[in-house]
Design an enzyme around this catalytic site. Structure first.
Site, PDB file in Angstrom:
ATOM      1  N   GLY A 416       0.828  -1.196   0.000  1.00  0.00           N
ATOM      2  CA  GLY A 416       0.000   0.000   0.000  1.00  0.00           C
ATOM      3  C   GLY A 416       0.861   1.244   0.000  1.00  0.00           C
ATOM      4  O   GLY A 416       1.993   1.231   0.478  1.00  0.00           O
ATOM      5  N   GLY A 418       0.612   5.548   0.675  1.00  0.00           N
ATOM      6  CA  GLY A 418      -0.255   6.639   1.109  1.00  0.00           C
ATOM      7  C   GLY A 418       0.463   7.948   0.918  1.00  0.00           C
ATOM      8  O   GLY A 418       1.516   8.000   0.290  1.00  0.00           O
ATOM      9  N   GLY A 419      -0.129   9.016   1.428  1.00  0.00           N
ATOM     10  CA  GLY A 419       0.451  10.330   1.281  1.00  0.00           C
ATOM     11  C   GLY A 419       1.838  10.407   1.885  1.00  0.00           C
ATOM     12  O   GLY A 419       2.744  11.001   1.305  1.00  0.00           O
ATOM     13  N   GLY A 421       3.798   7.677   3.116  1.00  0.00           N
ATOM     14  CA  GLY A 421       4.707   6.550   3.144  1.00  0.00           C
ATOM     15  C   GLY A 421       4.124   5.305   2.533  1.00  0.00           C
ATOM     16  O   GLY A 421       3.230   5.363   1.705  1.00  0.00           O
ATOM     17  N   VAL A 423       3.165   0.895   2.979  1.00  0.00           N
ATOM     18  CA  VAL A 423       2.865  -0.226   3.855  1.00  0.00           C
ATOM     19  C   VAL A 423       3.482  -1.469   3.239  1.00  0.00           C
ATOM     20  O   VAL A 423       3.258  -1.774   2.068  1.00  0.00           O
ATOM     21  CB  VAL A 423       1.353  -0.404   4.016  1.00  0.00           C
ATOM     22  CG1 VAL A 423       1.063  -1.575   4.928  1.00  0.00           C
ATOM     23  CG2 VAL A 423       0.721   0.859   4.556  1.00  0.00           C
ATOM     24  N   LYS A 437       3.789  -0.116   8.578  1.00  0.00           N
ATOM     25  CA  LYS A 437       3.554   1.209   8.000  1.00  0.00           C
ATOM     26  C   LYS A 437       4.800   2.044   8.232  1.00  0.00           C
ATOM     27  O   LYS A 437       5.174   2.300   9.370  1.00  0.00           O
ATOM     28  CB  LYS A 437       2.335   1.830   8.680  1.00  0.00           C
ATOM     29  CG  LYS A 437       1.934   3.177   8.150  1.00  0.00           C
ATOM     30  CD  LYS A 437       0.475   3.422   8.487  1.00  0.00           C
ATOM     31  CE  LYS A 437       0.221   4.808   9.035  1.00  0.00           C
ATOM     32  NZ  LYS A 437      -1.119   4.951   9.573  1.00  0.00           N
ATOM     33  N   ASP A 543     -12.302   9.361  10.247  1.00  0.00           N
ATOM     34  CA  ASP A 543     -12.058   9.273   8.807  1.00  0.00           C
ATOM     35  C   ASP A 543     -12.575   7.935   8.281  1.00  0.00           C
ATOM     36  O   ASP A 543     -11.846   7.153   7.687  1.00  0.00           O
ATOM     37  CB  ASP A 543     -10.567   9.454   8.512  1.00  0.00           C
ATOM     38  CG  ASP A 543     -10.304   9.742   7.035  1.00  0.00           C
ATOM     39  OD1 ASP A 543     -11.272  10.010   6.300  1.00  0.00           O
ATOM     40  OD2 ASP A 543      -9.124   9.697   6.621  1.00  0.00           O
TER      41      ASP A 543
END
Ligand SMILES: *[C@@H]1O[C@H](CO)[C@@H](O)[C@H](O)[C@H]1NC(C)=O
Ligand SMILES: *[C@@H]1O[C@H](CO)[C@@H](O)[C@H](O)[C@H]1NC(C)=O
Ligand SMILES: *[C@@H]1O[C@H](CO)[C@@H](O)[C@H](O)[C@H]1NC(C)=O
Ligand SMILES: *[C@@H]1O[C@H](CO)[C@@H](O)[C@H](O)[C@H]1NC(C)=O
Ligand SMILES: *[C@@H]1O[C@H](CO)[C@@H](O)[C@H](O)[C@H]1NC(C)=O
Length: 726
Positions: A416, A418-419, A421, A423, A437, A543
């Protein structure tokens, strides 16, 4: 009929809840014996294996027994993990020609796998002259010697005068220790000639006894055969071997606040204890209470001003005094003002002014240094936090551990992005599969900046929150690694991707059944309901969206990503300084007021539910699902879903979602209510499938629809036209 089913379900639910908290009508005692949870008498009052039978028909005072056995229990100690039981002794009596009578009770203490004979508080004891007795244990039933343990004791008396009161050391009495892990006992008597000693020692007695209780005297040689002796058993939760395993198990017993796990000292298993500074019952909700050290000066000395703190206390001198108040009374400071007045002169005053200037300068430098230090010490704060009681379940991984687990953060292991970093999927030494993560500081200039600070804050936040949750539908945090600029988080690996991908990246051929959709919705709703109602605090996710809901190998939903979450006192609302959230899911009321409440999550969940039934993204065709009116939503429902569930059922699901995204926060249902409704829809769906629409089911449907009628007539105007702009 449908009513009664619902009632049974709700009774079952209440029962389940009651078992968890042991808060229903539990007597908590049997006669003189206090029975604290996890032990209990009435059904639902004890944990599996910890039943106590209370016999109130014995004539005198009620008597308590372990489980369904005839082993009488007289005391239950929680912090020690022990119970004191009373069991009959074994004996053999003689006449001139040999053995006259004998009683050899074989006792199996291994009731429900809970109890072992305590080896540090008991002694194997025999009384008699010219006697040899074996304690036998760990029966395996095979061969002529069907035991794994034999311990012998021999006693001899030349005559009655050789017996010494108080000393059990081989003359008329013999004692021996024995090893741990035993849970059954029986005795084997070897015959020696008793003819010469019959007048003062006609019998030999054998038993295991609390060594503090038993003290030998010559009179014991003639004691009553019909007697019982107290001994201690060690109990524990033995389904898992150690605390490490226990913490991962679903029915972990030490889950309440300030409860810590300790390994059983006698064989595999574990116990709970209140952490330092707390006392009470670690097995029940809020059982561990802060100790007010200030009221116990003998145990917690303080010669100054004592202030009780959660889990500890502070002892300080009054202002104007100094010293070491934990050890000795404080002494007054040298009165500075007196000196100044005594030595007053213009030269002195000038010097004083200079000193003052220097002091101010120094103070400023100090503050600056402190600030710098506190940044450098972030990791230290974190470390302390991790080590503190709150997050004792977290494991701290070394960078090496994680490098090994991920093949040095190999690109191929990225599951994965994300903004901030990536996973990684990793495999730990113990073969556990984890998701790691890793947040990277991309911009050198960012190092030490507010942005990095905020990321660290979010990280701390997530640790804080996840360490307090344990729910099958919430992703588990195993630990973290502190050796990078921004620490890494290690979670359980949830292999089947996000709910968002599941809905939106489906092959056209392989449609998702309505039942699965409702199941995932119900599970996510249950997770949120759990967060909202967890014991003393409320956790608001902040969220909720389909890409924050993960799917495990059994297609079970797990809510993840608690970076934006907030922990608050129940029923509190929190005003935040900057609003975090995702367009399409974010509650417009929250955007305006910046006040985070449970209903903020309800709104976002409503959008997820709409996504599930329409198969459309949160913002579809330029318009947020949450803004569409009922008819529009019904028009865009996933075709296969409608085919499966029928328009009536789907209508009620859509109504539930609309109610969740209602503009008026008060009109939104609670997550608990939503979860219940969703479960009910699933039952309806199954019924629909099982049989053609019977009257029974029609009535259920009407019932389900009726509860929304109110909303339709009152709310559709107000609620379906949301002025959501974000
Ligand atoms: C609990 O016990 C009390 C007294 O025996 C009784 O009045 C009460 O109804 C009981 N409550 C429940 C929920 O069983
Ligand atoms: C209680 O004790 C009495 C007398 O010892 C016995 O007869 C009875 O069976 C016991 N009841 C239970 C439920 O064990
Ligand atoms: C000793 O006891 C045994 C068993 O009760 C009995 O058969 C025997 O007669 C007794 N002997 C004497 C001398 O009393
Ligand atoms: C043993 O003692 C108990 C209580 O002390 C009594 O009820 C019982 O009758 C006694 N049994 C014998 C065989 O003496
Ligand atoms: C339980 O905790 C208390 C206080 O922290 C401590 O004194 C006691 O030894 C602990 N018990 C065990 C069995 O470790």
């Amino acid at each position: 009929m449908s009513r009664s089913r619902e009632m049974i379900l709700s009774i079952l639910l209440t029962l389940a809840a009651a078992v968890h908290t042991a808060s229903q009508n539990c007597s908590g005692r049997c006669g003189q014996v206090v029975i604290p949870y996890p032990f209990g008498v009435e059904p639902g009052c004890f944990r599996d294996g910890f039943a106590i039978t209370c016999n109130r028909s014995t004539g005198g005072s009620p008597r308590a027994f372990l489980g369904a056995s005839d082993i009488e229990v007289t005391e239950i100690s929680l912090p020690q993990g022990q119970v004191r039981v009373q069991v009959p002794i074994a004996w053999q009596c003689y006449n001139e020609s040999g053995t006259e009578s004998i009683s050899l009770p074989e006792i199996n203490y291994n009731i429900n796998g809970v109890y072992k004979i305590s080896n540090d508080r008991n002694k194997f004891t025999i009384i008699g002259c010219n006697s040899l007795v074996y304690l036998q244990s760990q029966k395996d039933g095979s061969g002529s010697y069907p035991f794994n343990y034999y311990i012998g004791c021999l006693s001899y008396c030349r005559d009655v005068t050789s017996v010494i009161n108080g000393a059990c050391d081989g003359i008329g009495c013999c004692q021996s220790s024995f090893p741990a892990k035993l849970s059954d006992s029986s005795f084997l008597f070897k015959d020696y000639s008793h003819s010469s000693i019959l007048d003062f020692s006609p019998c030999t007695y054998a038993f295991i006894v609390d060594h503090d209780y038993f003290s030998f005297s010559a009179a014991n040689l003639m004691m009553d055969k019909n007697t019982s002796m107290p001994l201690w058993l060690d109990w524990a939760f033995r389904a898992v071997a150690t605390c490490d395993d226990a913490e991962r198990s679903t029915n972990y017993a030490c889950r309440s606040e300030n409860s810590v796990c300790i390994n059983s000292r006698n064989d595999a298993g574990y116990l709970c204890n209140c952490s330092q500074g707390y006392q009470g019952n670690p097995y029940i909700d809020k059982g561990c209470q802060d100790i007010d050290e200030c009221t116990l000066p003998e145990k917690y000395p303080c010669y100054g001003v004592c202030t009780n703190l959660p889990g500890s206390y502070r002892c300080a001198c009054r202002s104007g005094e100094r010293g070491h108040p934990l050890a000795a009374p404080c002494i007054p400071n040298t009165p500075f003002a007196v000196k100044v007045i005594a030595g007053i002169s213009s030269a002195f005053l000038a010097a004083l002014a200079l000193i003052l200037v220097l002091l101010v300068l120094q103070k400023r430098r100090l503050t600056m240094e402190k600030e710098k230090l506190s940044r450098e010490n972030f990791d230290w704060i974190l470390y302390k936090k991790m080590m503190s009681r709150q997050v004792h379940r977290m494991r701290i991984f070394s960078l090496q551990d994680l490098q090994r687990a991920t093949d040095n953060f190999h690109e191929g292991g990225v599951v994965g992005r994300g903004g901030h970093g990536r996973v990684y999927k990793g495999i730990l030494e113990d073969d556990r599969v984890v998701a790691i993560k890793r947040t990277v500081v991309t911009d050198e200039r960012q190092s030490g900046t507010v942005s990095e600070f905020r990321q660290k804050e979010e990280f701390l936040n997530e640790i804080d929150i996840l360490s307090q949750i344990n729910h099958k539908n919430v992703v588990r945090l195993f630990g973290c690694c502190l050796e990078e600029e921004i620490p890494m988080l290690v979670y359980e690996f949830v292999p089947n991707g996000t709910l968002s991908d599941f809905i939106h990246k489906q092959d056209p051929g392989s449609a998702i059944s309505l039942d699965i959709r409702l199941k995932l919705a119900a599970e996510s709703a249950e997770a949120l309901a759990h967060l909202h109602s967890s014991t003393s605090h409320t956790i608001i996710h902040g969220d909720v969206k389909s890409s924050n809901i993960l799917l495990d190998e059994n297609m079970m939903a797990k809510v993840a990503d608690f970076g934006a979450s907030t922990l608050m006192l129940t029923d509190e609302t929190k005003t935040v300084s900057f609003v975090q959230g995702t367009p399409g899911y974010i509650d417009p009321v929250y955007c305006e007021t910046r006040r985070l409440t449970k209903k903020t999550d309800v709104f976002s969940f409503g959008v997820v539910l709409l996504e599930l039934v329409t198969g459309k993204k949160a913002i579809w065709d330029g318009e947020p699902l949450a803004l569409m009116n009922r008819q529009h939503l019904l028009d865009i429902l996933d075709e296969q879903v409608v085919e499966e569930g029928g328009t009536d059922l789907l209508g009620t699901v859509v109504d539930l979602a609309i109610q969740c995204v209602c503009r008026q926060q008060e009109e939104r249902p609670t997550m608990k209510r939503v979860a219940e409704k969703l479960q009910k829809f699933r039952k309806l769906l199954r019924k629909q499938r099982g049989q053609s629409c019977s009257d029974d089911m029609a009535s259920l449907l009407t019932h389900a629809t009726n509860s929304f009628t109110h909303y339709h007539s009152l709310g559709s105007q107000r609620c379906s036209k949301l002025d959501l702009k974000s």
